[in-house]
Design a protein around this motif. Sequence first.
Motif, PDB file in Angstrom:
ATOM      1  N   PRO A 107      63.630  54.710  10.973  1.00 21.98           N
ATOM      2  CA  PRO A 107      62.652  54.048  11.830  1.00 21.98           C
ATOM      3  C   PRO A 107      63.311  52.906  12.593  1.00 21.98           C
ATOM      4  O   PRO A 107      64.150  52.187  12.050  1.00 21.98           O
ATOM      5  CB  PRO A 107      61.603  53.528  10.840  1.00 21.98           C
ATOM      6  N   THR A 108      62.956  52.767  13.840  1.00 22.08           N
ATOM      7  CA  THR A 108      63.558  51.706  14.642  1.00 22.08           C
ATOM      8  C   THR A 108      62.866  50.388  14.344  1.00 22.08           C
ATOM      9  O   THR A 108      61.651  50.333  14.186  1.00 22.08           O
ATOM     10  CB  THR A 108      63.427  52.002  16.146  1.00 22.08           C
ATOM     11  N   ARG A 109      63.664  49.342  14.275  1.00 17.75           N
ATOM     12  CA  ARG A 109      63.129  48.008  14.032  1.00 17.75           C
ATOM     13  C   ARG A 109      62.892  47.356  15.383  1.00 17.75           C
ATOM     14  O   ARG A 109      63.833  47.137  16.151  1.00 17.75           O
ATOM     15  CB  ARG A 109      64.114  47.180  13.217  1.00 17.75           C
ATOM     16  N   VAL A 110      61.654  47.070  15.685  1.00 16.91           N
ATOM     17  CA  VAL A 110      61.302  46.465  16.957  1.00 16.91           C
ATOM     18  C   VAL A 110      60.797  45.055  16.693  1.00 16.91           C
ATOM     19  O   VAL A 110      59.875  44.865  15.892  1.00 16.91           O
ATOM     20  CB  VAL A 110      60.210  47.292  17.677  1.00 16.91           C
ATOM     21  N   PRO A 111      61.389  44.067  17.335  1.00 11.79           N
ATOM     22  CA  PRO A 111      60.900  42.704  17.107  1.00 11.79           C
ATOM     23  C   PRO A 111      59.495  42.538  17.678  1.00 11.79           C
ATOM     24  O   PRO A 111      59.147  43.131  18.695  1.00 11.79           O
ATOM     25  CB  PRO A 111      61.907  41.831  17.851  1.00 11.79           C
ATOM     26  N   LEU A 112      58.716  41.733  17.014  1.00  7.71           N
ATOM     27  CA  LEU A 112      57.363  41.483  17.480  1.00  7.71           C
ATOM     28  C   LEU A 112      57.393  40.590  18.722  1.00  7.71           C
ATOM     29  O   LEU A 112      58.326  39.815  18.928  1.00  7.71           O
ATOM     30  CB  LEU A 112      56.561  40.796  16.365  1.00  7.71           C
TER      31      LEU A 112
END
Length: 142
Positions: free
Chosen positions: A119-124
């Motif tokens: 899963p890609t980690r996307v910053p909030l």
Amino acid sequence: MGKAADPGEFDRGQIVMARRLGTSITETARLVGCSRSVVVSIHAKWINDGDTSSRRQGVGSPRVIKDKGRRRLYRLVKQNRCQTVAQLTALYNKGPRASVSKHTVQRTLLDMGLCSRRPTRVPLLTKRHRQFSLQWARKYRE
């Protein structure tokens, strides 16, 4: 690189009948949808032996995980997508069928189109990002 599949009995009959009716090799190949060499070899076999059947068999050992096992493995994957291949193999081997290695399970999963993904980690978005986004949307709103 594997060999192409042999023509079925119907196609073999079509080749023989077309050649008996005087159709050329090229036209017969186009009619059946195979190569000219296949037409020549099947017609020669029919002339020499009076038979067009193929004695060619499958290559390699039979599959350990058959269609029913593939469906079962698919269900196991869908129950929990975060499982590793080793965990899936252990779950699969708890069943009544023969035990399989994790390499077999991995190969079957890849063959079924199920490959691992991270899963890609996307910053909030920060408050500042949201403000910029809202400004841009208001600017280009029509």
